[in-house]
Design a protein around this motif. Structure first.
Motif, PDB file in Angstrom:
ATOM      1  N   ASN A  90     -38.916  35.303  33.400  1.00 44.76           N
ATOM      2  CA  ASN A  90     -38.158  36.301  32.649  1.00 44.76           C
ATOM      3  C   ASN A  90     -39.008  37.208  31.788  1.00 44.76           C
ATOM      4  O   ASN A  90     -38.724  38.396  31.650  1.00 44.76           O
ATOM      5  CB  ASN A  90     -37.122  35.591  31.783  1.00 44.76           C
ATOM      6  CG  ASN A  90     -35.782  36.257  31.914  1.00 44.76           C
ATOM      7  OD1 ASN A  90     -35.648  37.398  31.513  1.00 44.76           O
ATOM      8  ND2 ASN A  90     -34.820  35.583  32.499  1.00 44.76           N
TER       9      ASN A  90
ATOM     10  N   LEU B 169     -40.172  40.814  32.728  1.00 42.60           N
ATOM     11  CA  LEU B 169     -39.287  41.974  32.563  1.00 42.60           C
ATOM     12  C   LEU B 169     -39.499  42.648  31.211  1.00 42.60           C
ATOM     13  O   LEU B 169     -39.243  43.844  31.059  1.00 42.60           O
ATOM     14  CB  LEU B 169     -37.829  41.548  32.715  1.00 42.60           C
ATOM     15  CG  LEU B 169     -37.485  40.958  34.095  1.00 42.60           C
ATOM     16  CD1 LEU B 169     -36.152  40.227  34.047  1.00 42.60           C
ATOM     17  CD2 LEU B 169     -37.455  42.048  35.153  1.00 42.60           C
ATOM     18  N   ASP B 170     -39.965  41.876  30.235  1.00 38.09           N
ATOM     19  CA  ASP B 170     -40.239  42.451  28.908  1.00 38.09           C
ATOM     20  C   ASP B 170     -41.603  43.125  28.854  1.00 38.09           C
ATOM     21  O   ASP B 170     -41.867  43.923  27.964  1.00 38.09           O
ATOM     22  CB  ASP B 170     -40.190  41.352  27.838  1.00 38.09           C
ATOM     23  CG  ASP B 170     -38.804  40.748  27.714  1.00 38.09           C
ATOM     24  OD1 ASP B 170     -37.824  41.499  27.863  1.00 38.09           O
ATOM     25  OD2 ASP B 170     -38.705  39.525  27.497  1.00 38.09           O
TER      26      ASP B 170
ATOM     27  N   TYR C 145     -42.145  39.811  42.036  1.00 38.30           N
ATOM     28  CA  TYR C 145     -42.080  38.349  42.049  1.00 38.30           C
ATOM     29  C   TYR C 145     -42.654  37.896  43.380  1.00 38.30           C
ATOM     30  O   TYR C 145     -41.958  37.851  44.393  1.00 38.30           O
ATOM     31  CB  TYR C 145     -40.638  37.877  41.837  1.00 38.30           C
ATOM     32  CG  TYR C 145     -40.180  38.087  40.409  1.00 38.30           C
ATOM     33  CD1 TYR C 145     -40.574  37.205  39.407  1.00 38.30           C
ATOM     34  CD2 TYR C 145     -39.400  39.174  40.052  1.00 38.30           C
ATOM     35  CE1 TYR C 145     -40.194  37.404  38.076  1.00 38.30           C
ATOM     36  CE2 TYR C 145     -39.019  39.385  38.728  1.00 38.30           C
ATOM     37  CZ  TYR C 145     -39.411  38.503  37.752  1.00 38.30           C
ATOM     38  OH  TYR C 145     -39.048  38.704  36.443  1.00 38.30           O
TER      39      TYR C 145
ATOM     40  N   MET D  53     -32.577  33.368  37.748  1.00 39.35           N
ATOM     41  CA  MET D  53     -33.103  34.055  36.565  1.00 39.35           C
ATOM     42  C   MET D  53     -32.037  34.971  35.977  1.00 39.35           C
ATOM     43  O   MET D  53     -31.463  35.789  36.711  1.00 39.35           O
ATOM     44  CB  MET D  53     -34.331  34.876  36.964  1.00 39.35           C
ATOM     45  CG  MET D  53     -34.942  35.644  35.793  1.00 39.35           C
ATOM     46  SD  MET D  53     -36.448  36.554  36.261  1.00 39.35           S
ATOM     47  CE  MET D  53     -35.724  37.933  37.175  1.00 39.35           C
ATOM     48  N   PRO D  54     -31.760  34.896  34.670  1.00 40.42           N
ATOM     49  CA  PRO D  54     -30.807  35.844  34.077  1.00 40.42           C
ATOM     50  C   PRO D  54     -31.446  37.231  34.019  1.00 40.42           C
ATOM     51  O   PRO D  54     -32.547  37.390  33.493  1.00 40.42           O
ATOM     52  CB  PRO D  54     -30.571  35.299  32.663  1.00 40.42           C
ATOM     53  CG  PRO D  54     -31.538  34.194  32.449  1.00 40.42           C
ATOM     54  CD  PRO D  54     -32.321  33.951  33.701  1.00 40.42           C
ATOM     55  N   LEU D  55     -30.777  38.213  34.594  1.00 40.26           N
ATOM     56  CA  LEU D  55     -31.339  39.564  34.682  1.00 40.26           C
ATOM     57  C   LEU D  55     -30.440  40.545  33.936  1.00 40.26           C
ATOM     58  O   LEU D  55     -29.279  40.758  34.319  1.00 40.26           O
ATOM     59  CB  LEU D  55     -31.449  39.980  36.153  1.00 40.26           C
ATOM     60  CG  LEU D  55     -31.887  41.428  36.402  1.00 40.26           C
ATOM     61  CD1 LEU D  55     -33.306  41.664  35.890  1.00 40.26           C
ATOM     62  CD2 LEU D  55     -31.811  41.760  37.886  1.00 40.26           C
ATOM     63  N   ASN D  56     -30.963  41.140  32.876  1.00 42.10           N
ATOM     64  CA  ASN D  56     -30.189  42.128  32.115  1.00 42.10           C
ATOM     65  C   ASN D  56     -30.337  43.501  32.774  1.00 42.10           C
ATOM     66  O   ASN D  56     -31.370  44.159  32.626  1.00 42.10           O
ATOM     67  CB  ASN D  56     -30.674  42.151  30.659  1.00 42.10           C
ATOM     68  CG  ASN D  56     -29.786  43.038  29.808  1.00 42.10           C
ATOM     69  OD1 ASN D  56     -29.593  44.213  30.147  1.00 42.10           O
ATOM     70  ND2 ASN D  56     -29.224  42.488  28.744  1.00 42.10           N
TER      71      ASN D  56
ATOM     72  N   GLU E 244     -25.751  39.628  31.759  1.00 43.37           N
ATOM     73  CA  GLU E 244     -26.939  39.120  32.457  1.00 43.37           C
ATOM     74  C   GLU E 244     -26.509  38.601  33.821  1.00 43.37           C
ATOM     75  O   GLU E 244     -25.731  37.650  33.920  1.00 43.37           O
ATOM     76  CB  GLU E 244     -27.591  37.991  31.662  1.00 43.37           C
ATOM     77  CG  GLU E 244     -27.836  38.341  30.198  1.00 43.37           C
ATOM     78  CD  GLU E 244     -29.252  38.046  29.740  1.00 43.37           C
ATOM     79  OE1 GLU E 244     -29.698  36.904  29.940  1.00 43.37           O
ATOM     80  OE2 GLU E 244     -29.917  38.972  29.212  1.00 43.37           O
TER      81      GLU E 244
END
Lengths: 336, 336, 336, 336
Positions: free
Chosen positions: B244, B247-248, B258, B268-271, D267
């Protein structure tokens, strides 16, 4: 042995319809009853100019649709059945030579031409592509030229709203124009000396049509594009007279795609400084086998009803070739 | 029938070195005396997590170099001779199924694995690539992982002077870092918790090396990139904990690749809003057969002397697998 | 009014070092104490051939580094301070004309040249780019030619493991070679008639160096590439004699990038049929302002210590130009 | 000082039509009599969710056409005259900050919104683009959303004959569908729960239309694509319920483009292993100023007569916003 009609490159400037043996269906091969096979300028240029290294004695034709009538040994695993409607690639490829292994089967070192102007096509299954069960075999006979023009689209990379000119609205030019219309091109401008072809272009959706013999191409192009020139210019006529002006019509950071097969002896004078000042580029287009599935997907969006001008029986292939050279019809099919 | 040693996926979490028949060299096939075969995380993950649909009972290994010892019938046309040094693809492909015909042989529906952890490899000639006569067979055993990382380069599209971070400097991570160094990347930053791997990265040419357990990755990344984030972030560790944060770290219009094979159950939580605000993208990487010739060309520029950590005899494959899981050495070879 | 030295295009084939007024720092502008300014073939060709539309009476120079000594009104919002080390673009651009609004500021209709061969550069802040506080101003004076060669890389699109030849290892050719080395090129081959330049190329990392006067370029190229030709050929010499052969050296689906500014009157004969048979393309390269940040990022990876051959005081600019034309040194800097 | 009506973000979930001073035309600026300004979901989401960092107190609107009524000092050089028909970008950009200098003006650090829901727009000339003298100002009010969807096309890179699905046929979804139709997409499939929108999609040229509430999307998609999935899936609804399924519909080597602005807190669970097995990618889309000229070129090919559902006077903007949220009409314009 069973016989069939097949069109041969007999001698320079001469073709013949011959009665030949239907080839044996060896392991890995399929036999197809040809439905329609389209004439292409390349067929003619093989006979008149020896393009693609063509030598007398070979059978012709590379754009065809048909129906599978026999499956050779070892072809059962690939999803084909007798009765399937199919189209063929111009050549069967080996998949094992260095060119194939690089992903360039269009340059396969063991390529075997399909000989499409024949009542039957017997070829390796690698050259055969299934089309929908309800496919119109006439319409799908244009899959192969669609492949070539899609290759042009991939290499040219038209972006939405870029301006585009197409020089030469013949058989392949009209298909290429169709692809440009499907590419988000803007102010799409056809260039052709023949009034019928300009009309066809406008009818298909081009916004402008210019006559290279009477219009000032550079002046009109600048008017149409507000002084910028076209982002893309496609030369499809193959006429040396039409080649150089394309470089004057292209915009900054634009691309001229010489799609046509020009005479082997022709050398175009290229001013590298002028090209540099515009950061322009030049692209040529051969083909790619991998595009058959995409071309098959796209056929419903090709205006074949306007592009197919005439259908003539295989036995009258000589007439068809003669008619082709009058260039009155965009595409002529042989009914095989 | 002649026998040979070969490493098998015996049961979940269990491999074995078996004594098996050397397969028959059927038409279209060649027999190769394996020289070196490299261990890959995928081999391990097949056995531990069943990735790529692996089931117990299959032979393992897909990165290997060797020498041709026998040419099957019908392979004479493709330029191979007995004694040629070669490398192999992970699978032989058919060239005739719909996936092959689309130019995606990596998804061939008739793929046949090569079983590279064996004294001999018997496979279709479509899976065999010649390397130079003076090639170091150890060095060239890394062609296949080079192919995968070159695929990452093709898909990521690093441009000269774009900033790049690589998370995970293991066997494949170090090869990917090598490719990034050859891609014109700038401010190249390695991320790995193991000090030896950070040292390796710096030694290979990375400019910065961060420790995800002790450095504030986001803060340090912004310092290194003057507040922009990295244009490209490659996640090669396959650890959900490392996923994660990538992404930041990525810049506006940047891309997170990836590369690793993550555990099949991990989500994976994806915003999507945050990704949108940066217009960022996410890429995954499988492979492509067509890259073998390019990878072979490039091997002289791969720092294999730093990447190959250990060479172990095939008979001791179990020790090699155990050692692999300590992840002390970037790459371990089996001498076959 | 304060005076400064500045190099002018005085008349055809003639430059002068003049004593001129330092321009006023108007709103939106900054004043820079020039540190180093590099000579470029374009400076010479403006004077000898009028390239880029150059007319006598204009000041010269477009590759420079320096330090900000004054900030004009309204420049405070963009993050610059007095004392900042900077480099400049060849021209300041307006951001408001149709070319700028298309994302093509390199063709800005209101472009204002920076006149870099001067003790001070006074220019719009749009032409100024910050470099690191610890930057070596000599090294960073090569940012602008790096921009041009990075533009070539963006347009050529070398992929890892593709083979590459570079013809002409002069000032810009050596920088372009550096970029090719950073592009994952393979079997990188330099072509130059001057032994020192071939040595430089090998020293920088090229694998082969050919002498176009004594080597059979086509034969050697085919040997190096196993009969395929080079995937990419870059022509950087600008010599008409070197132009045409590039087309014979390029591989199927390859690209010839004519990077050099060729004499405006030169027309290269281009055989379109031969180009078509290989599906090859031709690219020219102008520049792009947007690449400055990426070039600045990449300067640490440019082998400037090998490329910068000589540093000469601004007052001796005429000697520097004379020396440049001997083409003994890849790059010559003026210390301003 | 002269007054005008202008729509403001008054408080969370609340807009107001205010009577405000017409801003002064400062140097570099122009004054435009707004003709039409289109409502966009982003306007609504700024008010309801604070997207793009919106705070109460700012004027709204960023899609508009109009006529120049005043030219500020220093704008004479760029080719604009009083009476010119124009469209505006959402923000004026500075051209001097680091983001602008990178070629990313959409992320300009000094961006100034245009406030298009106003009787007059006063903005920097950098935000103004000329349209043809005979342009229909209603039709061209859709240039800005065309820009965003063209950005999606550039980033997605649809190739001729690739299969495409579009989820969400609202205002922007219908424009995006138009762009997909112009991109050579095949088997174009619209997904929307509202029957009118599915009808609109089919009417515009989509081949299939699916109802996500009643159709089994995955099953139907596989039927439509012969088991391959779509090469491109665009999610334009912005509904979290619609997000995840897109990943199941995408083909090997395909791309899911999340075009919509999703709720900032949402998310999406992303299975990286499944994405890897297909080598799929995910793209988001912001915008790019450089696309205005291309969008203006393309407007004649946008089916605005089907997309513009309603025109409402500026004074009734609150009604228009209320109507927008019923999502009965693809696009609603304010007549200003």
């Amino acid at each position: 042995m069973e016989k069939m009609k097949s069109v041969y490159f007999a001698a320079k400037d001469k073709i013949e319809v011959r009665e030949v043996n239907i080839p044996e269906v060896r392991p890995g091969m399929v036999k197809i009853k040809t439905a329609y096979a389209a004439l292409c300028a390349t067929d003619v240029h093989m006979v008149t100019m020896g393009v693609l290294g063509a030598q007398p004695g070979i059978p012709l034709g590379h754009e065809a649709s048909g129906v599978i009538t026999e499956l050779g040994e070892g072809t059962g695993d690939y999803g084909y059945r007798i009765g399937d409607k199919v189209v063929v690639a111009p050549v069967a490829v080996c998949g094992k030579c260095p060119m194939c292994k690089k992903g360039l089967p269009q340059y396969c070192l063991q390529a075997a031409p399909v000989a499409a102007f024949s009542e039957y096509i017997v070829t390796d299954i690698s050259a055969v592509y299934k089309i929908p069960a309800d496919a119109d075999l006439k319409k799908y006979s244009l899959v192969e030229p669609s492949v070539c023009t899609i290759r042009a689209m991939d290499l040219a990379g038209i972006k939405h709203g870029q301006t585009v000119a197409v020089s030469g609205i013949g058989g392949i030019g009209s298909i290429l124009l169709n692809m440009v219309l499907l590419a988000g091109g803007a102010r799409i401008t056809a260039i052709d000396p023949v009034p019928e072809k300009r009309r066809l272009a406008l009818d298909m959706g081009a916004e402008y049509a210019l006559d290279p013999f009477h219009d000032d191409l550079e002046k009109r192009s600048m008017e149409i594009t507000e002084g910028n020139g076209f982002d893309h210019v496609f030369e499809v006529s193959g006429s040396p007279k039409a080649a150089n002006v394309c470089l004057d019509l292209v915009a900054h950071c634009g691309k001229v795609t010489y799609f046509a097969v020009f005479p082997p002896a022709y050398e175009m004078p290229l001013n590298l400084y002028k090209l540099y000042m515009k950061e322009a580029s030049i692209q040529t287009v051969f083909t790619s086998h991998y595009l058959f599935p995409r071309a098959i997907n796209l056929i419903p969006r090709v205006q074949t009803e306007k592009i197919i001008g005439k259908v003539i029986p295989l036995a009258q292939a000589l007439d068809a070739f003669a008619l082709f050279q009058e260039s009155r019809y965009p595409k002529i099919l042989l009914e095989c």
